[in-house]
Each structure stands twice: as C-alpha cells, then as structure tokens.
Design an enzyme around this catalytic site. Structure first.
Site: not given
Ligand code: 5GP
Length: 179
Positions: A103-104, A107, A156, A169
């Site tokens: 996963e990036d 959260d 964020f 990205r």
C-alpha cells in the site's frame, strides 16, 4: 529540494525527501528478505498510489516471489448487505500462499480492512501488510501493518505515487499541504 508547489487550488510544501524515503524502503526490503525467505510470497500491489513504492521496494526484494497488481472497487450490491468489495486484477490462485499487501498509505484503514476481508475468503496462508506511509493518529484498526516505511501526522500528502485530484503522483519527494 524544490520550493512550494501549486496544484490546482492548493499549495504544497516539501515534506520528505526522496533519500529519506529510499532508506525507509531499504529497511522494509531487508526485513522482508529475512522474514519471508522461505515463504515464496505473492506481492499484491494496490494501484494506483503504490506503483512507485512497489517499484522501489521490489527491486530490493531478492527472495523468490510473485507480483500482482490489483485495484479495490466498492459497489452497492442489489442485496441488503450494502456495499460489496471486489478485487480487480487478481488472476493468481493465492490459496495457501503468503500474501504481502503493498500500500502507499494507511490512513483510517478502511481500505485495508476491506482488502484483508476479501483475501481471507480466499484461504490464504497468511497476510502481511507493507505500507510506505502510515498515519498512526488516524489508524484505529486491529490489522497489523507489518512493514511501515515512515509514520506521519494526520496531514494530507502528495508525491511518491500519491495524488491530489489525479496530479502529483510523479513527484519523487513527498509534499504536505501548506497552511
Ligand atoms: P484509508 O482507507 O486507510 O483511510 O485510506 C486509504 C487511501 O486513502 C489511500 O490508499 C489513499 O488513496 C488515500 N489517502 C489517505 N491519506 C492520504 C493522503 O495524505 N494523501 C493522499 N494523496 N491520499 C491519501
């Protein structure tokens, strides 16, 4: 590192440099190489955000493994059970395999929880989770994130695969929303 950048209506400031990310990715790869060397794991790269992390990580994973790219889609079924989670792109038979979710960012963990519940239904041997970033203040689920690159505050971020409205990205460093 570059200065403040503007993407659409928002400004972002430099946050984590690529050299720092590279060290974190290195240490994850080392752990995987020593802990999973006898497992012949299948890495499930969760697109789109984790493409850059997965590429860097897997170049340094030297144990025999397979790599598959998936997307998680949620849709509302016609039954009363509400939303149904579907994995798109999983063609391998992963029964009795050690699966490493790549996963990036984790959260709240809602995405991860859905993914794990789908994978559990496929009779895998064990599930490991690797995430480039984790927001510990926001993550309240019980699923262990076994391999974490960098823990960040509940802010964020973009870059290193992560986007704001489709953009950012491709940035090699990570940026955070500027006040
Ligand atoms: P969760 O389900 O854990 O709340 O969120 C997971 C997904 O939300 C991530 O895979 C990512 O797409 C998105 N996300 C969460 N935090 C951030 C962030 O700081 N930046 C970006 N660009 N996406 C985020």
């Amino acid at each position: 590192m570059e200065q403040i950048i503007t993407i659409k209506d928002k400004k972002f400031k430099p946050f984590i440099e690529d050299s720092v990310i590279a060290k974190a990715v290195d240490s994850i790869a080392q752990k995987i190489n020593s802990e999973l060397s006898h497992e012949f794991p299948v890495f499930l790269v969760v697109l789109n955000g984790s493409f850059m992390f997965a590429s860097d990580l897997l170049k340094k994973v030297s144990i025999p493994c397979e790599i598959s790219f998936i997307k998680v889609a949620s849709y509302h079924g016609t039954t009363s059970t509400g939303s149904v989670t579907e994995l798109i792109g999983l063609t391998e038979n992963i029964a009795n395999r050690t699966v490493v979710i790549v996963e990036d960012i984790v959260d709240t963990g809602v995405t991860l929880e859905k993914l794990v519940s789908v994978l559990k239904g496929k009779n895998v041997k064990q599930i490991k989770v690797a995430s480039a970033l984790l927001k510990p203040e926001s993550y309240k689920k019980d699923i262990a994130v076994d391999y974490v690159g960098i823990e960040i505050k509940n802010e964020f971020v973009i870059g290193y695969g992560l986007d704001y409205d489709g953009l950012g990205r491709n940035l090699k460093d990570i940026y955070v929303l500027a006040e």
